[in-house]
Structures are given as structure tokens and as C-alpha cells.
Scaffold this motif. Structure first.
Motif, PDB file in Angstrom:
ATOM      1  N   GLU A 136      97.254   1.687  43.887  1.00 39.63           N
ATOM      2  CA  GLU A 136      96.890   1.308  45.268  1.00 39.63           C
ATOM      3  C   GLU A 136      95.493   1.807  45.723  1.00 39.63           C
ATOM      4  O   GLU A 136      95.081   2.725  45.368  1.00 39.63           O
ATOM      5  N   GLN A 138      93.265   2.288  48.793  1.00 40.25           N
ATOM      6  CA  GLN A 138      92.897   2.371  50.162  1.00 40.25           C
ATOM      7  C   GLN A 138      91.575   2.336  50.728  1.00 40.25           C
ATOM      8  O   GLN A 138      90.652   2.984  50.157  1.00 40.25           O
ATOM      9  N   SER A 186      95.059  -1.313  53.094  1.00 41.55           N
ATOM     10  CA  SER A 186      95.719  -0.907  51.403  1.00 41.55           C
ATOM     11  C   SER A 186      95.750  -2.125  50.491  1.00 41.55           C
ATOM     12  O   SER A 186      96.493  -2.976  50.875  1.00 41.55           O
TER      13      SER A 186
END
Length: 372
Positions: free
Chosen positions: A330, A332, A353
Motif C-alpha cells: 500500500e 499512501q 492510497s
């Protein structure tokens, strides 16, 4: 008045008239010639100004042809497309002992490459990548006269950071140094910082955007770099390209099924998002769309994707962090997005994200979520 006197007067008048016309003609011709030469000079100066590309354009185009070379022991080097056969020039010490390597392009695509030539005297090798066949290579300038003070760019993957660019000048020519087992002769000394992983990357002339050398060695004291002139290695790589070597020294196989290192996956995910945003800023929507995963592309066709970003004039990354999510990463981000609305620029900040995963050994953006 005698006939002789009349004749002399008429002759004098004719001489004066011819002299006046001749002076005026010569004056006009000289003036026209000066104007023409001035116009030619101005045109040449204008052309000289036009042929020097913007540094961002040079970098943007060059990055597409510069690759990361990965070996199974974790070592990383650089290389660049040399011809339209998919042949990659790199240093011999980068691929020493390897018959097969992994090539990663600027859009995070992975390819298998075969070493088809390596020298034990000159630090150069050639890798053939069938998946890159047909792609235009980086332009070369083997006959360019290089002088101290010329501006240059060094591209590569120092310490594994793909597509790093450093700038500097030619700080010396005809240098010689010995780095076992190679003796580097008549090489360029450069002020552009290079590090492990830069080896095999191109040295590019700032004015033309053409390759003039291959970055090969450095001295840690003072961060002095050295680049082999492209003219020195062209005879070797041309022969290998036409007739690949059958026997390579210290050959070892590359296990393409090896597990992807987690740290490298995090670094790659960081890079993919940065490259995705950079592509949108350059209005290169084809490249940006190619970074999306297959499921996302099946839900949104290219035209819809392109229209979504057409009104954006600039995206700047304010913050970027990565987090390991098992088989996914992930990323961000905090983005400052500038759009044009009703002839006015509007700036807003969005927290987005992105989710990165590997599809067929290629890092792809499989989804994004805008945080409210």
C-alpha cells in the motif's frame, strides 16, 4: 566649339555617369551581401538554439531506454538500449559469471536477458532482450569531440534506485586507471556523482542528448567518476550483436522463480507511483495507463482514463509512504493537484492510497482509494 572639345566633354560625362552607376551598384550589392550573411548568421544562431533540447526532455526520453540489470545474487547494475534488436550495453563486471539476467525497464516491466558478449580486456558486455526488440535505442555520438567543461548527464540505478539522474561536466579526458582485472585507458573523468549500481549506465551529452560513454568506475575519495568513450566499445558490441559468443566465462544460471525481495518490492512500489504521476504531468497517458493492473483496465478503458486527467495541469507529491501488505504494497500519498476550471487554476490536496501488486513479474497499480 570644336568637334574634339565636344567629344571630350561627352566622354567625360559618360565616364562620370558610369562611375556613379557603378558605385551605386557595388554599394547595393555589398549591402545586400551583408544583409544576406547577417540573415544566414541569425538563422544559424536560431537553429543552434532550437536544437538544444530541454534537460527535462532529454531525461524523459533517455529514461525509457535505460534499464536496471539484476543478478540472482542481488547485485544490481545499469544498461541502455544500443540497437533495435533489443541489445543492452552494460559493464562486464556487472554481469560477470552470469549467462542470464533480469532486465527491468522504467515502467517496472521485467524481462529475461541473455548475455551474448563479454570482454576480459575492456569492461563491457552485451545483453540480448527479445522482449525489447523493435524499440528505438538511445542515439549514440561516437565521433563527437568531447572537451573539458562539456555538460553531461549520468543515468543509472545507483544502490538500486532506478532511473537516478546526476549532472556534471567532463572534468578530464584521456585518463587511465587500473581496477582489477581491467585497465581503463583514454577514459573520461566526470564530476557527476555515480555509485555502485550506476555501472553500465549511459553518459549523455547535455547539448545533443546522445550517448558519449558508459559509466564504469569511480574513486571514493572525492567521488570522481570515469566513463569509457562509446567509440571505444562500439567495435566489440557490433561484433557480438552480429555473432553472439557461444562460450562465456564463469557462467551461472539465473533462477527466474526466486522470491521477490520485500525491500525491493517496497522500493519498486514507491517508484511506480512516482513514475505514474510523472507520466500524467507529461501528458503521457499511454504510459500511465500501462501501469494499471489488468482488472482495473478491464473496468476503465483508455479513453475514459485519459479524460479523467486531461484537466490536470500539475500533480506534486507532498508525502509518500509505503506499507507491506503481504503479497501487496500500500502506497499512501498526499498529492497537491492543480486543475484548470473555467480558465482558472484550482489547487486542492487529496489523500490517495494506491495498492501495488505483481502481475507476471511486473509491478502494477491494481487500485486506488481517495480518502475523504
Amino acid at each position: 566649339m570644336t568637334r574634339r572639345l565636344k567629344f571630350s566633354m561627352i566622354l567625360s560625362i559618360l565616364i562620370l555617369l558610369l562611375g556613379s552607376f557603378g558605385f551605386i551598384y557595388i554599394k547595393d550589392e555589398a549591402s545586400s551581401k551583408i544583409q544576406a550573411e547577417s540573415m544566414i548568421l541569425n538563422t544559424e544562431n536560431e537553429n543552434d538554439r532550437q536544437i538544444i533540447p530541454e534537460i527535462k526532455d532529454i531525461i524523459r526520453e533517455a529514461q525509457k531506454k535505460v534499464v536496471m540489470v539484476e543478478l540472482d545474487d542481488g547485485t544490481v547494475g545499469s544498461g541502455f538500449l544500443f540497437n533495435d534488436r533489443g541489445d543492452i550495453i552494460t559493464n562486464a563486471h556487472v554481469v560477470d559469471g552470469a549467462a542470464s539476467v533480469k532486465i527491468r525497464t522504467t515502467d517496472a516491466k521485467g524481462y529475461d536477458g541473455q548475455v551474448i558478449g563479454i570482454s576480459t580486456e575492456t569492461d563491457v558486455a552485451l545483453i540480448r532482450v527479445e522482449g525489447l526488440e523493435g524499440i528505438d535505442p538511445l542515439p549514440l555520438s561516437p565521433s563527437l569531440s568531447v572537451e573539458i567543461g562539456d555538460e553531461i548527464l549520468a543515468l543509472g540505478s545507483p544502490l538500486g534506485f532506478q532511473n537516478t539522474v546526476t549532472t556534471g561536466i567532463i572534468s578530464g579526458t584521456d585518463r587511465e586507471l587500473h581496477v582489477e582485472p581491467y585497465v581503463y585507458e583514454n577514459v573520461y573523468q566526470i564530476s557527476a556523482p555515480i555509485a555502485p549500481g550506476n555501472s553500465g549506465g549511459p553518459l549523455i551529452d547535455r547539448k545533443t542528448g546522445h550517448v558519449i560513454g558508459i559509466n564504469s568506475a569511480r574513486i571514493e575519495q572525492g567521488s570522481i567518476g570515469f566513463s569509457i568513450p562509446i567509440s571505444t566499445i562500439l567495435p566489440l558490441v557490433n561484433v557480438w550483436s552480429e555473432t553472439p559468443m557461444r562460450n562465456l566465462p564463469s557462467i551461472k544460471s539465473f533462477d527466474v522463480s526466486q522470491q521477490i525481495d520485500k525491500n525491493k518490492m517496497l522500493e519498486t512500489s514507491d517508484y511506480v507511483i512516482s513514475y505514474f504521476i510523472e507520466s500524467i504531468n507529461f501528458k503521457d497517458f499511454v504510459t500511465a495507463y500501462s501501469l494499471l493492473g489488468s482488472d482495473w483496465q478491464s473496468e476503465m478503458d483508455y479513453d475514459t482514463f485519459r479524460k479523467k486527467y486531461l484537466d490536470i495541469t500539475n500533480i506534486r507529491i507532498e508525502k509518500l509512504t509505503t506499507e507491506d501488505k503481504g503479497n501487496e504494497v500500500e502506497v499512501q500519498t498526499s498529492l497537491s493537484i492543480t486543475t484548470r476550471e473555467n480558465q482558472e487554476e484550482v489547487i486542492k490536496t487529496e489523500e490517495i492510497s494506491f495498492l501495488i501488486a505483481y502481475e507476471n513479474d511486473q509491478a502494477k497499480i491494481i487500485s486506488q482509494e481517495i480518502e475523504k
